[in-house]
Write a protein that holds these residues in place. Structure first.
Motif, PDB file in Angstrom:
ATOM      1  N   ARG A   1       0.836  -1.214   0.000  1.00  0.00           N
ATOM      2  CA  ARG A   1       0.000   0.000   0.000  1.00  0.00           C
ATOM      3  C   ARG A   1       0.864   1.254   0.000  1.00  0.00           C
ATOM      4  N   ILE A   2       1.861   1.268   0.878  1.00  0.00           N
ATOM      5  CA  ILE A   2       2.732   2.442   0.987  1.00  0.00           C
ATOM      6  C   ILE A   2       3.590   2.579  -0.269  1.00  0.00           C
ATOM      7  N   TYR A   3       4.100   1.466  -0.751  1.00  0.00           N
ATOM      8  CA  TYR A   3       4.916   1.472  -1.976  1.00  0.00           C
ATOM      9  C   TYR A   3       4.110   2.017  -3.153  1.00  0.00           C
ATOM     10  N   ASN A   4       2.836   1.658  -3.235  1.00  0.00           N
ATOM     11  CA  ASN A   4       1.983   2.151  -4.320  1.00  0.00           C
ATOM     12  C   ASN A   4       1.788   3.665  -4.248  1.00  0.00           C
ATOM     13  N   VAL A   5       1.767   4.222  -3.053  1.00  0.00           N
ATOM     14  CA  VAL A   5       1.676   5.685  -2.912  1.00  0.00           C
ATOM     15  C   VAL A   5       2.928   6.327  -3.497  1.00  0.00           C
ATOM     16  N   TRP A   6       4.112   5.791  -3.132  1.00  0.00           N
ATOM     17  CA  TRP A   6       5.361   6.346  -3.683  1.00  0.00           C
ATOM     18  C   TRP A   6       5.376   6.216  -5.207  1.00  0.00           C
ATOM     19  N   ASN A   7       4.921   5.069  -5.730  1.00  0.00           N
ATOM     20  CA  ASN A   7       4.881   4.876  -7.181  1.00  0.00           C
ATOM     21  C   ASN A   7       3.962   5.882  -7.864  1.00  0.00           C
ATOM     22  N   MET A   8       2.789   6.107  -7.273  1.00  0.00           N
ATOM     23  CA  MET A   8       1.850   7.063  -7.853  1.00  0.00           C
ATOM     24  C   MET A   8       2.482   8.463  -7.910  1.00  0.00           C
ATOM     25  N   LEU A   9       3.131   8.856  -6.813  1.00  0.00           N
ATOM     26  CA  LEU A   9       3.781  10.168  -6.786  1.00  0.00           C
ATOM     27  C   LEU A   9       4.910  10.240  -7.815  1.00  0.00           C
ATOM     28  N   THR A  10       5.646   9.144  -7.982  1.00  0.00           N
ATOM     29  CA  THR A  10       6.721   9.092  -8.978  1.00  0.00           C
ATOM     30  C   THR A  10       6.163   9.330 -10.373  1.00  0.00           C
ATOM     31  N   VAL A  11       5.103   8.635 -10.708  1.00  0.00           N
ATOM     32  CA  VAL A  11       4.506   8.742 -12.043  1.00  0.00           C
ATOM     33  C   VAL A  11       3.917  10.130 -12.274  1.00  0.00           C
ATOM     34  N   VAL A  12       3.166  10.634 -11.311  1.00  0.00           N
ATOM     35  CA  VAL A  12       2.530  11.954 -11.475  1.00  0.00           C
ATOM     36  C   VAL A  12       3.582  13.040 -11.659  1.00  0.00           C
TER      37      VAL A  12
ATOM     38  N   SER B   1      12.290  20.481 -11.940  1.00  0.00           N
ATOM     39  CA  SER B   1      11.971  20.276 -10.519  1.00  0.00           C
ATOM     40  C   SER B   1      11.055  19.075 -10.334  1.00  0.00           C
ATOM     41  N   CYS B   2      10.063  18.951 -11.186  1.00  0.00           N
ATOM     42  CA  CYS B   2       9.144  17.800 -11.102  1.00  0.00           C
ATOM     43  C   CYS B   2       9.879  16.496 -11.377  1.00  0.00           C
ATOM     44  N   LEU B   3      10.799  16.498 -12.344  1.00  0.00           N
ATOM     45  CA  LEU B   3      11.566  15.285 -12.639  1.00  0.00           C
ATOM     46  C   LEU B   3      12.474  14.910 -11.469  1.00  0.00           C
ATOM     47  N   VAL B   4      13.062  15.909 -10.819  1.00  0.00           N
ATOM     48  CA  VAL B   4      13.881  15.638  -9.633  1.00  0.00           C
ATOM     49  C   VAL B   4      13.017  15.041  -8.526  1.00  0.00           C
ATOM     50  N   MET B   5      11.828  15.587  -8.316  1.00  0.00           N
ATOM     51  CA  MET B   5      10.911  15.043  -7.307  1.00  0.00           C
ATOM     52  C   MET B   5      10.505  13.613  -7.666  1.00  0.00           C
ATOM     53  N   SER B   6      10.290  13.356  -8.941  1.00  0.00           N
ATOM     54  CA  SER B   6       9.930  12.015  -9.382  1.00  0.00           C
ATOM     55  C   SER B   6      11.028  11.016  -9.025  1.00  0.00           C
ATOM     56  N   VAL B   7      12.270  11.382  -9.278  1.00  0.00           N
ATOM     57  CA  VAL B   7      13.396  10.509  -8.931  1.00  0.00           C
ATOM     58  C   VAL B   7      13.475  10.330  -7.414  1.00  0.00           C
ATOM     59  N   LEU B   8      13.253  11.401  -6.666  1.00  0.00           N
ATOM     60  CA  LEU B   8      13.278  11.323  -5.199  1.00  0.00           C
ATOM     61  C   LEU B   8      12.204  10.357  -4.694  1.00  0.00           C
ATOM     62  N   PHE B   9      10.980  10.468  -5.199  1.00  0.00           N
ATOM     63  CA  PHE B   9       9.904   9.573  -4.780  1.00  0.00           C
ATOM     64  C   PHE B   9      10.227   8.121  -5.151  1.00  0.00           C
ATOM     65  N   TRP B  10      10.826   7.922  -6.329  1.00  0.00           N
ATOM     66  CA  TRP B  10      11.211   6.583  -6.750  1.00  0.00           C
ATOM     67  C   TRP B  10      12.229   6.004  -5.769  1.00  0.00           C
ATOM     68  N   ARG B  11      13.207   6.820  -5.390  1.00  0.00           N
ATOM     69  CA  ARG B  11      14.232   6.361  -4.440  1.00  0.00           C
ATOM     70  C   ARG B  11      13.653   6.077  -3.057  1.00  0.00           C
ATOM     71  N   LEU B  12      12.678   6.860  -2.636  1.00  0.00           N
ATOM     72  CA  LEU B  12      12.053   6.625  -1.335  1.00  0.00           C
ATOM     73  C   LEU B  12      11.245   5.327  -1.319  1.00  0.00           C
ATOM     74  N   GLY B  13      10.751   4.917  -2.464  1.00  0.00           N
ATOM     75  CA  GLY B  13       9.987   3.681  -2.553  1.00  0.00           C
ATOM     76  C   GLY B  13      10.849   2.428  -2.662  1.00  0.00           C
ATOM     77  N   ARG B  14      12.102   2.577  -3.057  1.00  0.00           N
ATOM     78  CA  ARG B  14      12.975   1.411  -3.264  1.00  0.00           C
ATOM     79  C   ARG B  14      13.148   0.548  -2.014  1.00  0.00           C
ATOM     80  N   PRO B  15      13.409   1.120  -0.825  1.00  0.00           N
ATOM     81  CA  PRO B  15      13.559   0.256   0.356  1.00  0.00           C
ATOM     82  C   PRO B  15      12.304  -0.586   0.627  1.00  0.00           C
TER      83      PRO B  15
END
Length: 187
Positions: A111-122, A157-171
């Motif tokens: 569930r939490i991972y899916n939130v990070w993924n959604m933020l990454t995509v958006v 800035s949005c692309l940097v945030m996307s990468v950040l969200f992707w990295r936060l979801g990796r663990p």
């Protein structure tokens, strides 16, 4: 006495650990709103805190039934924020674990991972659109307006945030994979 603390977490497990450390010091959370915690001092009590991302919003009947079930088991809902609920149980009433089996942990982490993924995509889509619009407008000699460099800056800035969200979801992805492997081994 009440204490207000501003603190931002990106990892709910670190936040849980911090809340439990605060409780051990006699400071018990009574309110939460985006990065703002209010604690009440009481050295005579100690709580164990857990944070959960519900499947549905807190006002959903399914969530309400679940929260009533927790209340019947001496688990108090202290606060909520969107789909997140902050729960606590008096240490004197025993251990407090919401997820004791691998399957429920996998569901919760997913569930939490899916939130990070959604933020990454958006954020990724917003970034690509803004950069594309800015570059296209530059090639058209800014016929669509004079905000090309602004679009490019916002897009980056949005692309940097996307990468950040992707990295936060990796663990979380690694935890899910590990739990799935362990689940297969134990079956």
């Amino acid at each position: 006495m009440r204490h207000k603390v501003w603190k931002l977490f990106y990892d709910y497990e670190m936040e849980e650990k911090w809340l439990n450390e605060m409780s051990a010091k006699g400071l018990h959370m009574i309110y939460y709103s985006w990065a703002q915690y209010i604690f009440e001092e009481d050295s005579h009590k100690q709580y164990q805190y857990r944070i959960e991302l519900l499947k549905e919003r807190i006002s959903n009947p399914e969530s309400l039934v679940y929260l009533d079930f927790l209340k019947e088991n001496d688990i108090e809902q202290v606060a909520s924020y969107m789909r997140w609920v902050y729960l606590r149980k008096d240490v004197a009433n025993g251990d407090f674990d919401l997820y004791t089996d691998k399957a429920s942990k996998i569901i919760h982490y997913s569930r939490i991972y899916n939130v990070w993924n959604m933020l990454t995509v958006v954020e990724g889509i917003a970034g690509i659109i803004n950069v594309g619009f800015g570059i296209t407008n530059l090639f058209l000699d800014e016929k669509m307006g004079n905000f090309s460099y602004g679009n490019i800056s916002i897009g980056i800035s949005c692309l940097v945030m996307s990468v950040l969200f992707w990295r936060l979801g990796r663990p979380l992805k690694r935890k899910i994979s590990k739990l799935k492997r362990e689940q297969i081994i134990t079956e």
